[in-house]
Design a protein around this motif. Structure first.
Motif, PDB file in Angstrom:
ATOM      1  N   ILE A   1     -14.118   1.890   7.671  1.00 12.26           N
ATOM      2  CA  ILE A   1     -14.199   0.590   7.012  1.00 12.26           C
ATOM      3  C   ILE A   1     -12.823  -0.062   6.974  1.00 12.26           C
ATOM      4  O   ILE A   1     -11.808   0.618   6.786  1.00 12.26           O
ATOM      5  CB  ILE A   1     -14.793   0.735   5.582  1.00 12.26           C
ATOM      6  CG1 ILE A   1     -15.031  -0.640   4.936  1.00 12.26           C
ATOM      7  CG2 ILE A   1     -13.941   1.640   4.714  1.00 12.26           C
ATOM      8  CD1 ILE A   1     -15.861  -0.567   3.651  1.00 12.26           C
ATOM      9  N   ASN A   2     -12.780  -1.337   7.208  1.00 12.82           N
ATOM     10  CA  ASN A   2     -11.595  -2.153   6.959  1.00 12.82           C
ATOM     11  C   ASN A   2     -11.856  -2.793   5.609  1.00 12.82           C
ATOM     12  O   ASN A   2     -12.549  -3.793   5.512  1.00 12.82           O
ATOM     13  CB  ASN A   2     -11.412  -3.217   8.043  1.00 12.82           C
ATOM     14  CG  ASN A   2     -10.312  -4.215   7.694  1.00 12.82           C
ATOM     15  OD1 ASN A   2      -9.387  -3.905   6.962  1.00 12.82           O
ATOM     16  ND2 ASN A   2     -10.427  -5.411   8.229  1.00 12.82           N
ATOM     17  N   ASP A   3     -11.338  -2.175   4.561  1.00 14.44           N
ATOM     18  CA  ASP A   3     -11.633  -2.630   3.209  1.00 14.44           C
ATOM     19  C   ASP A   3     -10.515  -3.545   2.727  1.00 14.44           C
ATOM     20  O   ASP A   3     -10.570  -4.752   2.923  1.00 14.44           O
ATOM     21  CB  ASP A   3     -11.830  -1.423   2.298  1.00 14.44           C
ATOM     22  CG  ASP A   3     -12.677  -1.741   1.080  1.00 14.44           C
ATOM     23  OD1 ASP A   3     -12.850  -2.923   0.756  1.00 14.44           O
ATOM     24  OD2 ASP A   3     -13.174  -0.795   0.452  1.00 14.44           O
ATOM     25  N   SER A   4      -9.468  -2.989   2.157  1.00 12.00           N
ATOM     26  CA  SER A   4      -8.337  -3.825   1.721  1.00 12.00           C
ATOM     27  C   SER A   4      -7.476  -4.229   2.910  1.00 12.00           C
ATOM     28  O   SER A   4      -6.803  -5.249   2.874  1.00 12.00           O
ATOM     29  CB  SER A   4      -7.483  -3.066   0.703  1.00 12.00           C
ATOM     30  OG  SER A   4      -6.805  -1.995   1.340  1.00 12.00           O
ATOM     31  N   GLY A   5      -7.495  -3.413   3.956  1.00 13.16           N
ATOM     32  CA  GLY A   5      -6.660  -3.664   5.123  1.00 13.16           C
ATOM     33  C   GLY A   5      -5.352  -2.895   5.089  1.00 13.16           C
ATOM     34  O   GLY A   5      -4.569  -2.957   6.031  1.00 13.16           O
ATOM     35  N   GLY A   6      -5.109  -2.164   4.015  1.00  7.80           N
ATOM     36  CA  GLY A   6      -3.844  -1.457   3.855  1.00  7.80           C
ATOM     37  C   GLY A   6      -3.560  -0.443   4.953  1.00  7.80           C
ATOM     38  O   GLY A   6      -2.437  -0.383   5.459  1.00  7.80           O
ATOM     39  N   THR A   7      -4.541   0.344   5.311  1.00 14.71           N
ATOM     40  CA  THR A   7      -4.338   1.356   6.355  1.00 14.71           C
ATOM     41  C   THR A   7      -4.006   0.709   7.686  1.00 14.71           C
ATOM     42  O   THR A   7      -3.033   1.083   8.346  1.00 14.71           O
ATOM     43  CB  THR A   7      -5.599   2.248   6.497  1.00 14.71           C
ATOM     44  OG1 THR A   7      -5.820   2.929   5.259  1.00 14.71           O
ATOM     45  CG2 THR A   7      -5.443   3.252   7.624  1.00 14.71           C
ATOM     46  N   ILE A   8      -4.788  -0.272   8.090  1.00 15.59           N
ATOM     47  CA  ILE A   8      -4.568  -0.919   9.386  1.00 15.59           C
ATOM     48  C   ILE A   8      -3.250  -1.679   9.389  1.00 15.59           C
ATOM     49  O   ILE A   8      -2.508  -1.640  10.376  1.00 15.59           O
ATOM     50  CB  ILE A   8      -5.773  -1.803   9.756  1.00 15.59           C
ATOM     51  CG1 ILE A   8      -6.994  -0.906   9.985  1.00 15.59           C
ATOM     52  CG2 ILE A   8      -5.474  -2.656  10.986  1.00 15.59           C
ATOM     53  CD1 ILE A   8      -8.310  -1.629  10.122  1.00 15.59           C
ATOM     54  N   GLU A   9      -2.928  -2.333   8.294  1.00 13.02           N
ATOM     55  CA  GLU A   9      -1.657  -3.051   8.203  1.00 13.02           C
ATOM     56  C   GLU A   9      -0.486  -2.077   8.363  1.00 13.02           C
ATOM     57  O   GLU A   9       0.469  -2.351   9.095  1.00 13.02           O
ATOM     58  CB  GLU A   9      -1.571  -3.772   6.856  1.00 13.02           C
ATOM     59  CG  GLU A   9      -0.287  -4.551   6.658  1.00 13.02           C
ATOM     60  CD  GLU A   9      -0.253  -5.246   5.316  1.00 13.02           C
ATOM     61  OE1 GLU A   9      -0.076  -6.481   5.316  1.00 13.02           O
ATOM     62  OE2 GLU A   9      -0.396  -4.564   4.275  1.00 13.02           O
ATOM     63  N   TYR A  10      -0.572  -0.936   7.696  1.00 14.20           N
ATOM     64  CA  TYR A  10       0.480   0.072   7.796  1.00 14.20           C
ATOM     65  C   TYR A  10       0.622   0.568   9.241  1.00 14.20           C
ATOM     66  O   TYR A  10       1.724   0.647   9.779  1.00 14.20           O
ATOM     67  CB  TYR A  10       0.183   1.243   6.858  1.00 14.20           C
ATOM     68  CG  TYR A  10       1.217   2.338   6.960  1.00 14.20           C
ATOM     69  CD1 TYR A  10       2.411   2.253   6.252  1.00 14.20           C
ATOM     70  CD2 TYR A  10       1.007   3.443   7.788  1.00 14.20           C
ATOM     71  CE1 TYR A  10       3.374   3.242   6.361  1.00 14.20           C
ATOM     72  CE2 TYR A  10       1.971   4.433   7.906  1.00 14.20           C
ATOM     73  CZ  TYR A  10       3.146   4.331   7.198  1.00 14.20           C
ATOM     74  OH  TYR A  10       4.105   5.306   7.322  1.00 14.20           O
ATOM     75  N   ILE A  11      -0.503   0.902   9.848  1.00 12.24           N
ATOM     76  CA  ILE A  11      -0.480   1.427  11.226  1.00 12.24           C
ATOM     77  C   ILE A  11       0.075   0.390  12.184  1.00 12.24           C
ATOM     78  O   ILE A  11       0.943   0.688  13.011  1.00 12.24           O
ATOM     79  CB  ILE A  11      -1.885   1.909  11.646  1.00 12.24           C
ATOM     80  CG1 ILE A  11      -2.257   3.164  10.857  1.00 12.24           C
ATOM     81  CG2 ILE A  11      -1.948   2.170  13.151  1.00 12.24           C
ATOM     82  CD1 ILE A  11      -3.700   3.604  11.013  1.00 12.24           C
ATOM     83  N   ARG A  12      -0.408  -0.847  12.084  1.00  8.33           N
ATOM     84  CA  ARG A  12       0.111  -1.902  12.972  1.00  8.33           C
ATOM     85  C   ARG A  12       1.616  -2.102  12.788  1.00  8.33           C
ATOM     86  O   ARG A  12       2.341  -2.290  13.765  1.00  8.33           O
ATOM     87  CB  ARG A  12      -0.619  -3.218  12.706  1.00  8.33           C
ATOM     88  CG  ARG A  12      -1.953  -3.294  13.388  1.00  8.33           C
ATOM     89  CD  ARG A  12      -2.513  -4.698  13.282  1.00  8.33           C
ATOM     90  NE  ARG A  12      -3.771  -4.793  14.007  1.00  8.33           N
ATOM     91  CZ  ARG A  12      -4.812  -5.475  13.588  1.00  8.33           C
ATOM     92  NH1 ARG A  12      -4.753  -6.164  12.449  1.00  8.33           N
ATOM     93  NH2 ARG A  12      -5.915  -5.505  14.306  1.00  8.33           N
ATOM     94  N   GLY A  13       2.081  -2.086  11.543  1.00  6.65           N
ATOM     95  CA  GLY A  13       3.508  -2.246  11.278  1.00  6.65           C
ATOM     96  C   GLY A  13       4.333  -1.137  11.898  1.00  6.65           C
ATOM     97  O   GLY A  13       5.382  -1.384  12.504  1.00  6.65           O
ATOM     98  N   LEU A  14       3.855   0.093  11.763  1.00  5.53           N
ATOM     99  CA  LEU A  14       4.568   1.228  12.333  1.00  5.53           C
ATOM    100  C   LEU A  14       4.563   1.165  13.862  1.00  5.53           C
ATOM    101  O   LEU A  14       5.583   1.440  14.498  1.00  5.53           O
ATOM    102  CB  LEU A  14       3.951   2.539  11.851  1.00  5.53           C
ATOM    103  CG  LEU A  14       4.937   3.689  11.985  1.00  5.53           C
ATOM    104  CD1 LEU A  14       5.641   3.928  10.656  1.00  5.53           C
ATOM    105  CD2 LEU A  14       4.227   4.933  12.406  1.00  5.53           C
ATOM    106  N   LEU A  15       3.435   0.789  14.436  1.00  6.98           N
ATOM    107  CA  LEU A  15       3.359   0.657  15.894  1.00  6.98           C
ATOM    108  C   LEU A  15       4.335  -0.413  16.376  1.00  6.98           C
ATOM    109  O   LEU A  15       5.066  -0.211  17.347  1.00  6.98           O
ATOM    110  CB  LEU A  15       1.930   0.319  16.326  1.00  6.98           C
ATOM    111  CG  LEU A  15       0.895   1.437  16.152  1.00  6.98           C
ATOM    112  CD1 LEU A  15      -0.519   0.883  16.252  1.00  6.98           C
ATOM    113  CD2 LEU A  15       1.117   2.550  17.170  1.00  6.98           C
ATOM    114  N   ALA A  16       4.346  -1.560  15.712  1.00  3.19           N
ATOM    115  CA  ALA A  16       5.229  -2.668  16.097  1.00  3.19           C
ATOM    116  C   ALA A  16       6.696  -2.267  15.976  1.00  3.19           C
ATOM    117  O   ALA A  16       7.504  -2.563  16.867  1.00  3.19           O
ATOM    118  CB  ALA A  16       4.934  -3.901  15.250  1.00  3.19           C
TER     119      ALA A  16
END
Length: 177
Positions: A97-112
């Motif tokens: 689930i993409n709920d708050s978006g916190g996990t995906i935001e963190y992962i994208r930031g680290l990847l970038a």
């Protein structure tokens, strides 16, 4: 929702329903112009759907465990994945689930921050929250957390104790109120 009130648990306990969602998400990937080289399961919730999708799409699967917050199981691996994407490898991250978006935001930031190439890094989920702070590339069901306060309990979570499920739901109470 008051702090003492229990969350509205919504059990997604039917294997057939889960499998139908995985097949729908796999079909969306198959029909897309963008084709991944790897499926990456985001631990814990994305691991089970990623395994099924990797089989369905006949793609190798990798995994990261962001949920544990244990060094070496996410950040270092994400740095390697960022390097792979910089070399042209396309990866599809899967979560439940993409709920708050916190996990995906963190992962994208680290990847970038590690040189990841955004067009080679896509995200897919079974349930997408329209009110999330981040967008994903693929999803099966759309909810709006501004209106839908159910706490989704996936089949692999339903084997946990009720207390553990409620504790997890209450860990981010703003999702539920």
């Amino acid at each position: 929702m008051s702090e003492s009130a229990e969350p509205q648990l919504h059990f997604l306990e039917y294997y057939e329903d889960f499998l139908a969602k995985v097949r729908q998400l796999s079909r969306k990937v198959s029909e897309s112009a963008w084709q991944p080289d790897f499926v990456i399961g985001i631990g814990r919730g994305g691991l089970v759907p990623a395994v099924y999708m990797s089989q369905q799409l006949d793609l190798p699967m990798l995994s990261i465990d962001h949920s544990s917050k244990v060094p070496g199981f996410a950040d270092e691996l994400l740095a390697k994945i960022a390097g792979m994407s910089a070399n042209g490898t396309r990866v599809l991250f899967i979560d439940d689930i993409n709920d708050s978006g916190g996990t995906i935001e963190y992962i994208r930031g680290l990847l970038a921050s590690n040189g990841g190439v955004a067009e080679n890094l896509h995200f897919g989920v079974l349930i997408n929250n329209k009110s999330s702070k981040v967008e994903v590339d693929l999803w099966v069901d759309m909810i709006d957390r501004a209106e839908d306060k159910r706490w989704f309990v996936f089949p692999w979570e339903s084997v946990g104790t009720r207390d553990a499920i409620i504790e997890e739901a209450m860990s981010v109470p703003e999702r539920l109120s």
